[in-house]
Design an enzyme around this catalytic site. Sequence first.
Site, PDB file in Angstrom:
ATOM      1  N   HIS A 110      -7.643  15.345   2.305  1.00 41.60           N
ATOM      2  CA  HIS A 110      -6.839  14.164   1.947  1.00 41.60           C
ATOM      3  C   HIS A 110      -6.940  13.854   0.460  1.00 41.60           C
ATOM      4  CE1 HIS A 110      -6.648  13.364   6.288  1.00 41.60           C
ATOM      5  NE2 HIS A 110      -5.656  12.530   6.007  1.00 41.60           N
ATOM      6  N   GLY A 130       0.821  -1.210   0.000  1.00 41.18           N
ATOM      7  CA  GLY A 130       0.000   0.000   0.000  1.00 41.18           C
ATOM      8  C   GLY A 130       0.854   1.258   0.000  1.00 41.18           C
ATOM      9  N   LYS A 136      -8.547   7.864  -0.296  1.00 39.96           N
ATOM     10  CA  LYS A 136      -8.793   7.511   1.112  1.00 39.96           C
ATOM     11  C   LYS A 136     -10.195   6.924   1.265  1.00 39.96           C
ATOM     12  CE  LYS A 136      -8.378   9.391   5.796  1.00 39.96           C
ATOM     13  NZ  LYS A 136      -7.742   8.147   6.267  1.00 39.96           N
TER      14      LYS A 136
END
Length: 250
Positions: free
Chosen positions: A135, A13, A139
């Site tokens: 963000h 990730g 996300k």
Amino acid sequence: MSKLRVAVLGARGRIGAEAVRAVEAADDLELVAALGRGDKLETLVETGAQVVVELTTPASVMGNLDFCVRHGIHAVVGTTGWTDERLAQLNTSLAASPETGVLIAPNFSIGAVLTMKFSETAARYFESVEIVELHHPNKVDAPSGTAVRTAQLIAAARAAAGSAPQPDATVTALDGARGADVDGVPVHSVRLRGLLAHQEVILGGEGETLTVRHDSLHHSSFMPGILLGVRRVVSAPGLTFGLEHFLDLS
Ligand SMILES: NC(=O)C1=CN([C@@H]2O[C@H](COP(=O)(O)OP(=O)(O)OC[C@H]3O[C@@H](n4cnc5c(N)ncnc54)[C@H](OP(=O)(O)O)[C@@H]3O)[C@@H](O)[C@H]2O)C=CC1
Ligand SMILES: O=C(O)C1=N[C@H](C(=O)O)C[C@H](O)C1
């Protein structure tokens, strides 16, 4: 001195890949496993991992931690999605493995930890406070774990000081217009291409405002905190919530 044996879960990730590089580059740590979705957790036992860095998803974290705690493997957790129920469940597992340590850090960057601390300190002096977290659009959760924790700390500080409820005359509003209500603190979530992880805490009083802003511009901002957590969690049995407990922030 022998090196601490570390594994990363969520190793492919965004933050997991950076954590793999950071552990590999640390002289006192040995990366013994870098696991992604579908890889067997038994590898952690076979490779003798002493600490797992858990950077997966809110849907995966509980199962992974259950395995780690049952096998006495310490964990440093950045994954979000923590609720009171989840924390209670984790504490129950830890009670059966009292020498195992788990650090959950809503944010590993020193600037974000300080943002929370400064906001908590300022909260009692202002009538109003709202949080804007911004963000990257990949996300999966909103509000961010950092924003939820910041709001909880602010709300607790206001309650301890006997602060009145925030002024807000809104009578009609579109759904979401006033943000999410976290313990009485409005939290607004922006998801925007080009961003990584950012937060503004805006406090307001008579004739003045104070803004505390933090920007993580690269995933490297989280690495010193992760490495600190790995080194400290092995001698911190039980649950530690928040990196501030491993920092000298009096
Ligand atoms: N505390 C902090 O300072 C920080 C926390 N975070 C948090 O960390 C988490 C990860 O963020 P990010 O890296 O951006 O997300 P990514 O989606 O980029 O990475 C998550 C990775 O975990 C993998 N994964 C999912 N389930 C499992 C599993 N059961 N076992 C092993 N690997 C698994 C995913 O695989 P697949 O793609 O196949 O699903 C993916 O590679 C989020 O909760 C985020 O909020 C992020 C940055 C800083
Ligand atoms: O998903 C992210 O990217 C981040 N997640 C954490 C959060 O939800 O607070 C920490 C940081 O904001 C980056």
